[in-house]
Design an enzyme around this catalytic site. Structure first.
Site, PDB file in Angstrom:
ATOM      1  N   ARG A 159      -3.329  20.580 -14.261  1.00 41.82           N
ATOM      2  CA  ARG A 159      -2.052  20.448 -14.512  1.00 41.82           C
ATOM      3  C   ARG A 159      -2.323  19.933 -15.274  1.00 41.82           C
ATOM      4  NH1 ARG A 159       1.127  15.562 -11.228  1.00 41.82           N
ATOM      5  NH2 ARG A 159       2.336  14.752 -12.260  1.00 41.82           N
ATOM      6  N   GLU A 181      -4.105  17.060 -10.971  1.00 40.40           N
ATOM      7  CA  GLU A 181      -4.235  17.560 -12.206  1.00 40.40           C
ATOM      8  C   GLU A 181      -6.270  17.129 -12.119  1.00 40.40           C
ATOM      9  OE1 GLU A 181      -3.586  14.900 -15.146  1.00 40.40           O
ATOM     10  OE2 GLU A 181      -5.512  15.627 -16.877  1.00 40.40           O
ATOM     11  N   ASN A 237      -0.604  17.944 -20.573  1.00 41.13           N
ATOM     12  CA  ASN A 237      -0.996  17.452 -21.199  1.00 41.13           C
ATOM     13  C   ASN A 237      -1.123  17.874 -22.464  1.00 41.13           C
ATOM     14  OD1 ASN A 237      -2.776  14.165 -21.006  1.00 41.13           O
ATOM     15  ND2 ASN A 237      -1.334  14.855 -20.262  1.00 41.13           N
ATOM     16  N   ARG A 285       0.669  -1.347  -0.085  1.00 45.42           N
ATOM     17  CA  ARG A 285      -0.151   0.209   0.025  1.00 45.42           C
ATOM     18  C   ARG A 285       1.020   1.335   0.308  1.00 45.42           C
ATOM     19  NH1 ARG A 285      -3.613  -3.103   3.014  1.00 45.42           N
ATOM     20  NH2 ARG A 285      -5.192  -4.107   2.511  1.00 45.42           N
ATOM     21  N   LYS A 322       3.230  11.647 -10.726  1.00 48.28           N
ATOM     22  CA  LYS A 322       2.426  10.670 -12.202  1.00 48.28           C
ATOM     23  C   LYS A 322       2.963   9.618 -11.816  1.00 48.28           C
ATOM     24  CE  LYS A 322      -0.337  13.444 -14.560  1.00 48.28           C
ATOM     25  NZ  LYS A 322      -1.170  14.264 -15.488  1.00 48.28           N
ATOM     26  N   HIS A 329      -1.054   9.560 -26.596  1.00 47.79           N
ATOM     27  CA  HIS A 329      -1.295   8.222 -26.738  1.00 47.79           C
ATOM     28  C   HIS A 329      -1.957   7.221 -27.509  1.00 47.79           C
ATOM     29  CE1 HIS A 329      -0.511   9.978 -21.958  1.00 47.79           C
ATOM     30  NE2 HIS A 329       0.758   9.697 -22.652  1.00 47.79           N
ATOM     31  N   LYS A 339       6.969  22.883 -14.741  1.00 45.31           N
ATOM     32  CA  LYS A 339       6.603  21.504 -14.115  1.00 45.31           C
ATOM     33  C   LYS A 339       5.902  21.707 -12.968  1.00 45.31           C
ATOM     34  CE  LYS A 339       5.298  16.971 -14.723  1.00 45.31           C
ATOM     35  NZ  LYS A 339       5.978  16.234 -14.809  1.00 45.31           N
ATOM     36  N   GLU A 398       9.114  17.774 -24.905  1.00 45.71           N
ATOM     37  CA  GLU A 398       8.063  17.913 -23.590  1.00 45.71           C
ATOM     38  C   GLU A 398       8.649  19.742 -23.117  1.00 45.71           C
ATOM     39  OE1 GLU A 398       5.954  13.972 -22.952  1.00 45.71           O
ATOM     40  OE2 GLU A 398       5.626  16.372 -22.061  1.00 45.71           O
ATOM     41  N   HIS A 420       7.871   8.144 -26.823  1.00 44.44           N
ATOM     42  CA  HIS A 420       6.973   9.046 -26.181  1.00 44.44           C
ATOM     43  C   HIS A 420       7.007  10.604 -26.582  1.00 44.44           C
ATOM     44  CE1 HIS A 420       4.187  10.471 -23.752  1.00 44.44           C
ATOM     45  NE2 HIS A 420       4.892  11.759 -23.358  1.00 44.44           N
ATOM     46  N   HIS A 480      -0.873  15.557 -25.737  1.00 42.53           N
ATOM     47  CA  HIS A 480      -0.822  14.137 -24.919  1.00 42.53           C
ATOM     48  C   HIS A 480      -2.106  13.596 -25.685  1.00 42.53           C
ATOM     49  CE1 HIS A 480       2.732  15.087 -23.368  1.00 42.53           C
ATOM     50  NE2 HIS A 480       2.626  14.254 -22.615  1.00 42.53           N
TER      51      HIS A 480
END
Ligand SMILES: O=C(O)C(=O)C[C@@H](O)[C@H](O)[C@H](O)COP(=O)(O)O
Length: 364
Positions: A242, A238, A246, A123, A144, A253, A228, A186, A266, A249
């Site tokens: 935030r 997010e 993206n 956990r 993330k 993706h 960032k 990025e 990426h 993205h």
């Protein structure tokens, strides 16, 4: 030469440390010394591990702590449930416990996988990000962490902040040249959404970046991480701004899913995705023509692509973006630019609007 950015989020506060010979001195990093872990797992991959893991292990041995190395195959396919299960299984067999520490030594894949193992193992245990690529300056900051599902990138994940991000500039020296452009994308993104002048600096200094000049790399990464960190500090999970990070993205993706994870770097997919987003914004009257032109010109100046791969099936890209994590209530959601440095979260984009834009992108 050390520079540090302090990132304060609603759940934690940590340093992003830039310097040289940090691997040799990882045992001196306060965040690691202070938690006094029972055991340390250095998670790396089959490319970075042989280059740098031993240097780090030698340093950690000075802490008189049981440290073990686990390497996963290099590449996006290690962000999978199967590899996740292998790493957790190894940790259980080796007696790692809740006071253990994971150090993710590698690029974005190792950081995302290692962070998700840390977020989930018993956990949750602490971890430290030690990025070794330009791209990972982005993915290692902000908490993330995730692995991929066949239906969507990063769709199995968590927000789990690292204790620290340790960026040893000496590790970038061995970065394969073909990975430079992917990482720079990025930084281009951070410029478009928040600090447009950064792209002009990039173009002026790109010849030094391509030579992996340490000072220029450190300056570029530091400036990009500042953007960032500023955005993450305002919206850790997010719920709003935030999402600006993206930009590009959604389609990126989709391209990565449609081609098969790992088939396209990426950052290269993000570069293409930013042009797609600019076209969608322009056709909706949100993004001015000069911004669309600027985004295309910056990609060209930095030798980044503007077209989707010829082999790709645009409808397949759309099938993937239907699972994008920004979508709410089934509404396709994009980050679009109202002006350079002025992003907006736009919901209710239709699949036909996306398809139109992707068709137009072919004609650029
Ligand atoms: O940190 C963020 O937030 C970002 O969106 C940064 C992205 O560049 C990064 O690739 C992130 O891992 C992708 O986020 P996701 O939520 O689309 O998986």
């Amino acid at each position: 030469m050390f520079h540090t950015i302090n990132l304060h989020t609603s759940s934690s506060s940590y340093d992003i440390i830039f310097g040289e010979e940090l691997l040799e001195n990882i045992h001196l990093i306060k965040a690691i010394k202070n938690i006094k872990p029972t055991k340390v797992l250095v998670l790396s991959d089959t490319v970075v591990g042989p280059l740098y893991a031993n240097t780090m292990l030698q340093s950690l041995k000075q802490m008189d702590i049981d440290c073990q190395l686990y390497t996963v195959p290099s590449g996006e396919n290690s962000k999978s449930l199967a590899v996740f299960q292998e790493v957790v299984g190894y940790m259980l067999e080796q007696g790692f416990d809740r006071k253990s520490l994971i150090i993710a030594l590698g690029g974005g894949v190792v950081g995302d996988l290692g962070g998700f193992v840390a977020a989930s193992f018993m956990r949750g245990i602490p971890f430290v990000q030690v990025p070794t690529t330009i791209l990972a300056h982005d993915s290692s900051v902000g908490g993330k962490v995730a692995i991929n599902h066949p239906l969507g990138k990063n769709t199995i994940g968590a927000f789990h902040q690292p204790l620290a991000v340790v960026y040893d500039m000496n590790t970038i020296k061995t970065l394969p040249k073909e990975q430079i452009a992917s990482g720079v994308a990025e930084i281009v993104k951070h410029a478009h959404i928040h600090r447009p002048e950064l792209n002009h600096w990039l173009i002026e200094n790109y010849h030094k970046i391509e030579q992996l000049d340490n000072k220029s790399l450190a300056t570029m990464l530091y400036k990009s991480c500042e953007v960032k960190a500023e955005i993450v500090s305002k919206d850790e999970r997010e719920t709003g701004v935030r999402a600006y990070l993206n930009f590009g993205h959604t389609i990126a993706h989709g391209i990565e899913g449609a081609l098969g994870y790992g088939k396209i770097p990426h950052g290269i997919a993000v570069a293409i995705g930013m042009v797609s987003a600019a076209l969608i914004g322009y056709q909706k009257g949100i993004t001015p023509k000069h911004v669309l032109t600027h985004i295309i010109e910056i990609n060209k100046a930095l030798k980044l692509p503007i077209h989707l791969p010829e082999s790709i099936d645009e409808q397949n890209v759309i099938n993937y973006i239907l699972h994008d994590k920004k979508n709410i209530g089934g509404q396709l959601t994009f980050v679009l630019l109202e002006e350079l440095g002025k992003p907006a979260i736009i919901r209710g984009i239709t699949t036909s609007e996306v398809l139109d834009a992707l068709q137009q992108q072919k004609q650029l």
